[in-house]
Design a protein around this motif. Structure first.
Motif, PDB file in Angstrom:
ATOM      1  N   GLU A  89     -62.513  41.272  90.870  1.00 50.10           N
ATOM      2  CA  GLU A  89     -63.073  41.483  92.216  1.00 50.10           C
ATOM      3  C   GLU A  89     -64.358  42.300  92.145  1.00 50.10           C
ATOM      4  OE1 GLU A  89     -63.896  43.643  95.860  1.00 50.10           O
ATOM      5  OE2 GLU A  89     -62.965  44.570  94.103  1.00 50.10           O
ATOM      6  N   ILE A 106     -67.257  40.160  90.789  1.00 50.64           N
ATOM      7  CA  ILE A 106     -67.742  39.269  91.849  1.00 50.64           C
ATOM      8  C   ILE A 106     -68.599  40.031  92.845  1.00 50.64           C
ATOM      9  CG2 ILE A 106     -67.027  37.819  93.799  1.00 50.64           C
ATOM     10  CD1 ILE A 106     -64.513  37.117  92.121  1.00 50.64           C
ATOM     11  N   LYS A 133     -72.211  38.944  94.144  1.00 55.67           N
ATOM     12  CA  LYS A 133     -72.356  38.688  95.576  1.00 55.67           C
ATOM     13  C   LYS A 133     -73.460  39.547  96.188  1.00 55.67           C
ATOM     14  CE  LYS A 133     -69.359  38.053  99.622  1.00 55.67           C
ATOM     15  NZ  LYS A 133     -67.964  38.151 100.101  1.00 55.67           N
ATOM     16  N   SER A 181     -64.989  35.645  83.104  1.00 59.02           N
ATOM     17  CA  SER A 181     -63.754  35.464  83.860  1.00 59.02           C
ATOM     18  C   SER A 181     -62.648  36.282  83.204  1.00 59.02           C
ATOM     19  CB  SER A 181     -63.354  33.985  83.885  1.00 59.02           C
ATOM     20  OG  SER A 181     -64.428  33.190  84.352  1.00 59.02           O
ATOM     21  N   GLU A 219     -64.228  32.065  94.180  1.00 57.60           N
ATOM     22  CA  GLU A 219     -65.349  32.826  94.736  1.00 57.60           C
ATOM     23  C   GLU A 219     -66.383  33.138  93.659  1.00 57.60           C
ATOM     24  OE1 GLU A 219     -66.124  36.666  97.669  1.00 57.60           O
ATOM     25  OE2 GLU A 219     -64.267  36.550  96.521  1.00 57.60           O
ATOM     26  N   ALA A 220     -65.929  33.426  92.448  1.00 61.76           N
ATOM     27  CA  ALA A 220     -66.852  33.780  91.361  1.00 61.76           C
ATOM     28  C   ALA A 220     -67.845  32.653  91.089  1.00 61.76           C
ATOM     29  CB  ALA A 220     -66.063  34.102  90.091  1.00 61.76           C
ATOM     30  N   TYR A 231     -71.169  32.331  93.166  1.00 58.92           N
ATOM     31  CA  TYR A 231     -72.275  33.277  92.973  1.00 58.92           C
ATOM     32  C   TYR A 231     -72.801  33.304  91.539  1.00 58.92           C
ATOM     33  CZ  TYR A 231     -70.509  34.831  97.468  1.00 58.92           C
ATOM     34  OH  TYR A 231     -70.086  34.864  98.779  1.00 58.92           O
TER      35      TYR A 231
END
Length: 419
Positions: free
Chosen positions: A123, A126, A130, A146, A157-158, A161
């Motif tokens: 998180e 990311i 973001k 990752s 979500e990764a 971006y």
């Protein structure tokens, strides 16, 4: 005082990131828009290369070198007595923008040790990407590592971006991972890989129907294996790489020679660092599998489980398969031309084009770029036949090696004479 602390963090976390070699920036076409910063078409800084050969600079750092795992081969393992540090999300954003404005870098390669749990770490990675995209309007290249075990929602979500995502498989075999990293599960590596593969397929399909569909990891995904830490043969390593290429649409698999870091009895001794030449031979084999049409079992098998360090893998294969030679370069299919030692992708294409107008001889092949010091033992062309058809493989190998050494010495002497 604040600047000194950031500088100290950068020194620690940039040094810890040097063991990760999977930082290629090839494949992304993210363009600058809305007068933003950067364009991925075009101490902590590494150099990588795009598919067209351009060299790009990336800020390569860890978000933190704290880690909850105690993997024997890892310098940031829990039990290792090293300096620890962690960047705040905004600190990484500011570093990236400031380095970019000074023309030091063209993108960011961000990895991390795992602190608390996989989702907590992912998180934060990311959030960096973001903020760069949405708040700083940064259009440069971003490669995010990752985290094994991260949730599907975060992996989705990764990719919105980042240009490229990568999960390092770390050890080539499941048994090797259990031996050196018993706290980790192989399935935790596979889960995010599978999610990224499926998302790329889905987004590419939607893009064909709806042009406004956002890009998802446009440079694909990659992985990295540590070579020499757990005793796998070259065949086992390349079979594993082949599996990830075929099942997870990997853009690249990277091979990193193990660097001795401890006296752990499960690991090779401190003085047994993996030779750089072994890495080089694995990359050559990887190239033959991806671009020359070779199957891994042709290059490596139970009789020959390890690569010959003296010669490249294509020449080694040709010496073991002399029944397929000589090849007539004026009539052979392109697929067979690519199997001739000394003939590359560009040379094979030029041969096919040139022979439409006349028969080719040794002089033509040399002008095309064929390495005749190797190819001459395996071809027929419109020149007088090479009078060594009855040479044994061992004799051909020794002649090629001797000629290669002689050529190197001649070039080296020529360069010395300039001084």
């Amino acid at each position: 005082m604040m600047f000194e602390r950031i500088k100290e963090k950068l020194e620690i976390l940039a040094d810890a990131a040097k063991y990760d070699v999977s930082c290629s920036s090839s494949g992304s076409k993210r363009r600058n828009k809305n007068k933003g910063l950067g364009n991925s078409d075009g101490m902590g800084i590494c150099h990588s290369y795009t598919q067209d050969g351009r060299c790009v600079s990336l800020l390569k750092i860890l978000l933190t070198n704290h880690c909850i795992f105690d993997c024997a081969y890892c310098v940031t393992r829990r039990s290792n007595d090293i300096k620890r540090a962690a960047f705040k999300v905004q600190e990484v954003v500011d570093l990236t923008i400031n380095f970019y404005r000074r023309n030091y870098i063209e993108g960011l390669f961000l990895s991390s040790g795992i602190f608390k749990d996989a989702d907590f770490t992912m998180e934060r990675l990311i959030r960096v990407a973001k903020k760069l995209r949405l708040e700083e309007n940064f259009n440069g290249y971003i490669h995010l590592k990752s985290i094994p075990g991260a949730s599907d929602e975060l992996m989705r979500e990764a990719g919105l971006y980042a240009d490229r995502l990568s999960v390092n498989i770390e050890i080539p075999t499941i048994s090797g991972l259990k031996k050196l990293a018993p706290e980790k599960n192989h399935s935790d590596f596979i889960k995010p890989m599978n999610k990224v593969k499926n998302e790329i397929i889905q987004y590419n399909s939607e893009k064909k129907l709806i042009k406004s569909t956002p890009k998802y990891a446009p440079a694909g995904q990659s992985t990295q294996m540590i070579v020499g830490a757990s005793g796998e043969s070259d065949r086992e390593i390349m079979l594993s790489a082949n599996y990830y290429y075929k099942n997870y649409n990997m853009k690249r698999v990277y091979y990193s020679g193990y660097v001795p870091i401890s006296n752990d009895p499960r690991l090779p001794s401190l003085g047994s660092q993996v030779p750089m030449l072994r890495e080089n031979r694995l990359y050559q084999t990887d190239w033959l599998m991806r671009f020359y049409g070779f199957d891994v079992n042709e290059l490596l098998n139970q009789q020959f489980p390890n690569l010959d360090v003296e010669v490249d893998p294509k020449l080694s294969w040709a010496l073991r398969n002399q029944h397929q030679f000589p090849v007539d370069v004026n009539s052979a299919e392109k697929e067979m031309l690519l199997r001739i030692p000394g003939v590359g992708l560009k040379s094979a294409h030029k041969i096919v084009q040139a022979r439409r107008f006349r028969k080719l001889n040794f002089d033509h092949l040399k002008a095309i770029g064929v390495a005749l010091n190797r190819a001459r033992y395996f071809i027929i062309c419109d020149s007088r036949g090479w009078e060594t058809r009855d040479l044994a493989p061992s004799k051909i190998k020794s002649l090629i090696l001797r000629n290669s050494v002689g050529k190197f010495r001649k070039e080296y002497s020529s360069q010395l004479s300039l001084f």
